[in-house]
Design a protein around this motif. Structure first.
Motif, short mmCIF file in Angstrom:
data_model
loop_
_atom_site.label_atom_id
_atom_site.label_comp_id
_atom_site.label_asym_id
_atom_site.label_seq_id
_atom_site.Cartn_x
_atom_site.Cartn_y
_atom_site.Cartn_z
N VAL A 1 40.15 26.22 24.75
CA VAL A 1 38.39 26.14 23.44
C VAL A 1 39.68 27.75 22.77
N THR A 2 39.10 28.17 21.70
CA THR A 2 39.65 29.20 20.55
C THR A 2 38.21 30.00 20.73
N LEU A 3 39.02 30.70 20.74
CA LEU A 3 37.14 31.76 20.60
C LEU A 3 38.65 32.99 19.28
N THR A 4 37.30 32.80 17.74
CA THR A 4 38.30 33.69 16.50
C THR A 4 36.84 35.43 16.92
N GLY A 5 37.46 36.60 17.25
CA GLY A 5 36.08 37.13 17.19
C GLY A 5 36.86 38.66 16.44
N LYS A 6 35.96 39.47 15.76
CA LYS A 6 36.37 40.48 14.83
C LYS A 6 36.31 41.91 15.38
N GLN B 1 40.88 48.94 10.28
CA GLN B 1 41.06 47.50 9.05
C GLN B 1 40.25 46.76 10.52
N ARG B 2 39.27 45.71 9.30
CA ARG B 2 39.23 45.23 10.57
C ARG B 2 40.05 43.90 10.73
N GLY B 3 40.48 43.53 12.03
CA GLY B 3 41.36 42.85 13.16
C GLY B 3 40.58 40.95 13.32
N ASN B 4 41.02 40.73 13.07
CA ASN B 4 40.65 39.00 13.57
C ASN B 4 41.69 38.59 14.91
N VAL B 5 40.78 38.45 15.95
CA VAL B 5 41.51 37.82 16.99
C VAL B 5 41.50 36.59 17.25
N SER B 6 42.12 35.98 17.62
CA SER B 6 42.12 33.96 17.78
C SER B 6 43.00 34.29 19.58
N MET B 7 42.21 33.66 20.26
CA MET B 7 43.16 33.25 21.37
C MET B 7 42.24 31.66 21.47
N THR B 8 43.27 30.97 21.86
CA THR B 8 43.19 29.52 22.08
C THR B 8 43.63 29.83 23.74
N VAL B 9 42.57 29.26 24.83
CA VAL B 9 42.96 28.85 25.87
C VAL B 9 42.97 28.08 26.70
N THR B 10 44.03 27.08 27.26
CA THR B 10 44.30 25.85 28.35
C THR B 10 43.41 26.16 29.78
N LEU B 11 42.22 25.72 29.69
CA LEU B 11 41.11 26.25 30.84
C LEU B 11 41.61 25.70 31.82
N THR B 12 41.85 25.99 33.22
CA THR B 12 41.88 25.32 34.62
C THR B 12 41.58 24.21 34.75
N ASP B 13 42.14 22.99 35.65
CA ASP B 13 41.15 22.33 36.32
C ASP B 13 39.58 22.58 37.10
N ASP B 14 39.28 23.38 37.52
CA ASP B 14 38.32 23.76 38.65
C ASP B 14 38.07 25.03 37.44
N PHE B 15 37.85 25.02 36.61
CA PHE B 15 36.68 26.30 35.89
C PHE B 15 35.88 25.70 35.81
N ASP B 16 34.95 27.36 36.26
CA ASP B 16 33.41 26.48 36.63
C ASP B 16 32.58 27.22 35.68
N GLU B 17 31.58 26.78 34.81
CA GLU B 17 31.34 27.26 33.73
C GLU B 17 29.46 27.90 34.26
N LYS C 1 33.30 32.08 26.78
CA LYS C 1 33.09 32.71 25.19
C LYS C 1 33.18 34.10 25.13
N ALA C 2 32.17 34.11 26.56
CA ALA C 2 31.99 35.86 26.66
C ALA C 2 32.97 36.87 27.71
N ALA C 3 33.85 35.93 27.90
CA ALA C 3 34.98 36.36 28.92
C ALA C 3 36.22 36.92 27.16
N LEU C 4 36.46 35.82 27.14
CA LEU C 4 37.38 36.00 25.54
C LEU C 4 36.84 37.40 24.75
N LEU C 5 35.72 36.82 24.46
CA LEU C 5 35.09 38.55 23.30
C LEU C 5 35.76 39.35 23.76
#
Ligand SMILES: Nc1nc2c(ncn2[C@@H]2O[C@H](COP(=O)(O)OP(=O)(O)OP(=O)(O)O)[C@@H](O)[C@H]2O)c(=O)[nH]1
Length: 310
Positions: free
Chosen positions: A178-183, A202-218, A224-228
Motif C-alpha cells: 500500500v502507498t499513501l502520499t500526504g502533505k 515549505q510544503r512537504g510531500n511524504v510518500s510511504m510504500t509499505v508491504t503488509l504482514t500476512d496477518d494484517f487485520d483491516e 491509511k489513517a496509520a500512515l497519515l
C-alpha cells in the motif's frame, strides 16, 4: 423569466446529408462473420511466440469506487484508477482484455468496496477468469478525511493519495503493498538557526510504500489513517483546510518549535513505520517544494524488517 428569442432561420440539410457532406459513405459489402463463435480469435492463437511476457493487461481505467475509512467520512465514494494484468507464456499470443473490465463491472454491480480482502478476492478470481496462474491489480484513489482547526475546531476536508496493489501467484499467494502520499508543513532548521528572525518553510510531500504482514487485520486498523499519522505527527506542522487567526498562530508557532530537514522527516517517519506491527517492509520519500528555490529537496529511505530477522 422571459424566454430568449433564438434565430432558427437557417435551413440546414438533414443529419444524414450533413454526414455525407463531411465524407461519410454507405457501408461496403460485409463478408466477415458477425457471430462470435465464427470470428477469428487471434489473441488465443497457440504457437511458439518466442518470449514469455511478465505482465500484459490494461491501465488507466477510471471507475467509481467505495472506500471504507476509520476517519470521517467513514464511507466515501471516490474515483479509482485501476490497472490489471497477468503474465502469459510464449505459447500464447495474447490475453483476453475484455475480461478485466468484464470482472470490474461484475464487482461494481455487487457494490465493490475497496478493502484489502475484497481486492485479494478480485485478483484471485481474475487469474481464474484469464486461465492464468497469476494476476495483479492496482488501484489508486484520493482518500478524503475531515481535519479540524487546532483551536477553533472548525472542520474541512483534506485528502491524501492512496494506492493498493495486490500481486497474486498460485504457488505463493498474495503480496499486498500500500502507498499513501500526504502533505505536511516543514520549517527549515538551517534557516531558523542562522536568521535573526523568521525561518522559511515549505510544503512537504511524504510518500510511504509499505508491504503488509500476512496477518494484517483491516477491521482493527485502517492502514491509511496509520500512515497519515506517521507522516503528520513527525512534521513541523499539519496542513489544514480551515484556519482562523488563533489556529494560524498555533500552527505557525508549532512549526517554529519543530524544524525539520527532508532527512529528518524520512528518518522520523521510518521510526514510526518500524514500530507499526503490520508493516513488514517500507520505503519513505519526502519531497519538499522549496519556497526559497525553484527546485524541490528530496530524501528516500527503505527498510525491510525480514532482512533484519535473518
Ligand atoms: N490481447 C490484446 N487485445 C487487445 C489489444 N488491444 C485491444 N485489444 C482488445 O481486446 C478485446 C477482445 O477481448 P477478448 O477478451 O479477447 O474478447 P473475446 O475473445 O470476445 O472474449 P472471451 O470470450 O472472454 O475470450 C477487443 O476489444 C480488442 O480491441 C492488444 O494489444 N492485445
Amino acid at each position: 423569466m422571459n424566454k430568449t428569442e433564438l434565430n432558427h432561420n437557417k435551413q440546414l440539410p438533414s443529419k444524414e446529408e450533413r454526414h455525407q457532406l463531411f465524407g461519410s459513405v454507405n457501408p461496403g459489402p460485409r463478408t466477415k462473420p458477425v457471430d462470435k463463435d465464427k470470428m477469428a480469435d487471434l489473441q488465443n492463437s497457440k504457437k511458439d511466440f518466442l518470449f514469455d511476457i511478465d505482465m500484459v493487461g490494461i491501465s488507466n481505467v477510471k471507475h467509481p469506487i467505495r472506500i471504507p475509512s476509520k476517519l470521517t467520512p467513514e464511507i466515501q465514494t471516490t474515483i479509482g484508477t485501476f490497472s490489471f494484468g497477468s503474465s502469459i507464456v510464449k505459447g500464447s499470443k495474447g490475453t483476453n482484455m475484455s475480461r478485466f473490465t468484464e470482472q470490474l463491472d461484475k464487482y461494481h454491480n455487487e457494490g465493490f468496496a475497496i478493502d484489502i480482502a475484497t481486492l485479494k478476492g478480485f485478483t484471485e478470481e481474475l487469474a481464474g477468469r484469464l486461465k492464468e496462474k497469476d494476476a495483479e491489480v492496482e488501484v489508486h484513489f484520493p482518500w478524503f478525511f475531515e481535519r479540524k482547526g487546532p483551536y477553533s475546531d472548525l472542520a474541512g476536508m483534506n485528502y491524501a493519495d492512496a494506492t493498493i496493489r495486490d500481486e497474486y501467484r498460485e504457488e505463493t499467494g498474495h503480496d499486498v503493498t500500500v502507498t499513501l502520499t500526504g502533505k505536511i508543513t516543514t520549517l527549515c532548521p538551517c534557516s531558523k538557526e542562522i536568521s535573526e528572525y523568521s525561518a522559511h518553510n515549505q510544503r512537504g510531500n511524504v510518500s510511504m510504500t509499505v508491504t503488509l504482514t500476512d496477518d494484517f487485520d483491516e477491521q482493527e486498523i485502517d492502514w491509511k489513517a496509520a500512515l497519515l499519522e506517521a507522516a503528520e505527527s513527525n512534521a513541523s506542522a499539519r496542513i489544514h483546510p480551515v484556519l482562523k487567526r488563533p489556529d494560524e498562530k498555533m500552527v505557525t508557532e508549532q512549526a517554529y518549535e519543530n524544524p525539520r530537514f527532508v532527512e529528518d522527516i524520512v528518518r522520523l517517519v521510518a521510526a514510526d513505520l518500524y514500530e507499526l506491527e503490520f508493516v513488514e517492509a517500507f520505503s519513505v520519500t519526502c519531497r519538499n517544494e522549496e519556497s526559497i528555490h525553484l527546485h524541490d529537496a528530496v530524501a528516500t529511505l527503505s527498510y525491510d524488517k525480514k532482512q533484519e530477522a535473518e
